[in-house]
Design a protein around this motif. Structure first.
Motif, short mmCIF file in Angstrom:
data_model
loop_
_atom_site.label_atom_id
_atom_site.label_comp_id
_atom_site.label_asym_id
_atom_site.label_seq_id
_atom_site.Cartn_x
_atom_site.Cartn_y
_atom_site.Cartn_z
N THR A 1 -4.44 18.43 8.46
CA THR A 1 -4.65 16.98 8.37
C THR A 1 -4.32 16.54 6.95
O THR A 1 -4.53 17.29 5.98
CB THR A 1 -6.10 16.59 8.71
OG1 THR A 1 -7.00 17.32 7.87
CG2 THR A 1 -6.42 16.88 10.16
N SER A 2 -3.82 15.32 6.84
CA SER A 2 -3.46 14.79 5.53
C SER A 2 -4.06 13.41 5.35
O SER A 2 -4.64 12.83 6.26
CB SER A 2 -1.93 14.73 5.40
OG SER A 2 -1.44 13.66 6.19
N ASP A 3 -3.85 12.87 4.15
CA ASP A 3 -4.33 11.52 3.85
C ASP A 3 -3.26 10.46 4.11
O ASP A 3 -3.33 9.36 3.58
CB ASP A 3 -4.84 11.46 2.42
CG ASP A 3 -3.78 11.82 1.39
OD1 ASP A 3 -2.65 12.18 1.79
OD2 ASP A 3 -4.08 11.74 0.18
N THR A 4 -2.27 10.77 4.95
CA THR A 4 -1.23 9.80 5.30
C THR A 4 -1.53 9.18 6.66
O THR A 4 -2.37 9.68 7.41
CB THR A 4 0.15 10.48 5.36
OG1 THR A 4 0.13 11.46 6.39
CG2 THR A 4 0.50 11.11 4.03
N THR A 5 -0.82 8.13 6.99
CA THR A 5 -1.02 7.46 8.27
C THR A 5 -0.31 8.17 9.41
O THR A 5 -0.66 7.99 10.57
CB THR A 5 -0.55 6.00 8.19
OG1 THR A 5 0.81 5.99 7.76
CG2 THR A 5 -1.41 5.21 7.22
N SER A 6 0.69 8.97 9.09
CA SER A 6 1.44 9.73 10.11
C SER A 6 1.37 11.21 9.76
O SER A 6 0.96 11.59 8.67
CB SER A 6 2.90 9.29 10.14
OG SER A 6 2.99 7.93 10.49
N TYR B 1 6.35 14.23 3.17
CA TYR B 1 6.13 12.92 3.77
C TYR B 1 6.76 11.85 2.89
O TYR B 1 6.43 11.75 1.70
CB TYR B 1 4.62 12.66 3.93
CG TYR B 1 4.31 11.39 4.68
CD1 TYR B 1 4.50 11.31 6.05
CD2 TYR B 1 3.84 10.28 4.01
CE1 TYR B 1 4.21 10.16 6.74
CE2 TYR B 1 3.55 9.11 4.69
CZ TYR B 1 3.74 9.06 6.06
OH TYR B 1 3.46 7.91 6.74
N GLU B 2 7.69 11.11 3.45
CA GLU B 2 8.40 10.03 2.75
C GLU B 2 8.92 10.47 1.39
O GLU B 2 8.71 9.80 0.38
CB GLU B 2 7.50 8.79 2.63
CG GLU B 2 7.19 8.15 3.96
CD GLU B 2 6.39 6.86 3.85
OE1 GLU B 2 5.97 6.49 2.73
OE2 GLU B 2 6.19 6.23 4.90
N PHE C 1 0.85 -1.18 0.00
CA PHE C 1 0.00 0.00 0.00
C PHE C 1 0.89 1.23 0.00
O PHE C 1 1.82 1.33 0.79
CB PHE C 1 -0.91 0.03 1.25
CG PHE C 1 -1.94 -1.04 1.23
CD1 PHE C 1 -3.12 -0.86 0.53
CD2 PHE C 1 -1.74 -2.23 1.91
CE1 PHE C 1 -4.08 -1.85 0.51
CE2 PHE C 1 -2.69 -3.22 1.89
CZ PHE C 1 -3.87 -3.04 1.19
N SER C 2 0.59 2.14 -0.86
CA SER C 2 1.34 3.39 -0.90
C SER C 2 0.81 4.32 0.18
O SER C 2 -0.38 4.47 0.36
CB SER C 2 1.18 4.06 -2.27
OG SER C 2 1.77 5.34 -2.23
N SER C 3 1.72 4.90 0.92
CA SER C 3 1.31 5.84 1.96
C SER C 3 1.79 7.25 1.63
O SER C 3 1.98 8.06 2.50
CB SER C 3 1.86 5.39 3.32
OG SER C 3 3.27 5.34 3.27
#
Length: 150
Positions: free
Chosen positions: A30-35, A78-79, A5-7
């Motif tokens: 807020t973002s659509d990432t997990t962190s 992010y990443e 899954f791409s994060s």
């Protein structure tokens, strides 16, 4: 079979987009990432906002009479993915109470005729275009209210 899954970040927002004047908390990113991504402000008209984690604050609370909207550019990393958004914050007018009242030129000659002006009432108020009405009230110090008119 392995499913990856791409994060990567593809979107982020600031909420709320309307804030009351006079507050120092602006909103939450807020973002659509997990962190939580690393957020930074890359443009603002004056250096008034800062980010702590995913919270946006102002050094000096906004005044509706000075600015009704404030447009900034925020970057999220992010990443290895960098995403930049222009965000406009609307400043909401909040009625604020007066902070002081003064009587100017508060001296009058002892033999001045009835109806002579003692001075002018001036009110200090953060809402610079407010209008005021005045009246004499009952309570401590009101024993000679009948000697004055406004």
């Amino acid at each position: 079979m392995v499913i990856w899954f791409s994060s990567n970040i593809t979107d982020f927002t600031l909420s709320p987009l309307i804030i009351d004047e006079g507050v120092d908390y602006v909103g939450t990113l807020t973002s659509d990432t997990t962190s939580i991504p690393f957020y930074s402000i890359v443009y603002q008209p004056i250096n008034n906002l800062y980010i702590s984690g995913n919270k946006v604050y102002s050094y000096n609370p906004f005044s509706y009479y000075l600015t009704k909207t404030y447009t900034i550019i925020i970057q999220a990393v992010y990443e290895g993915v960098v995403l930049t958004r222009q965000i406009t914050i609307k400043i909401n007018d909040v009625p604020q109470p007066p902070s002081d009242i003064n009587l100017t030129n508060n001296r009058i000659a002892e033999d001045a005729p009835l109806g002579s002006s003692v001075g002018y009432l001036e009110t200090t108020d953060p809402d610079q275009f407010d209008y005021f009405s005045y009246k004499l009230v009952e309570g401590p110090g009101s024993y000679d209210n009948t000697s004055f008119t406004i």
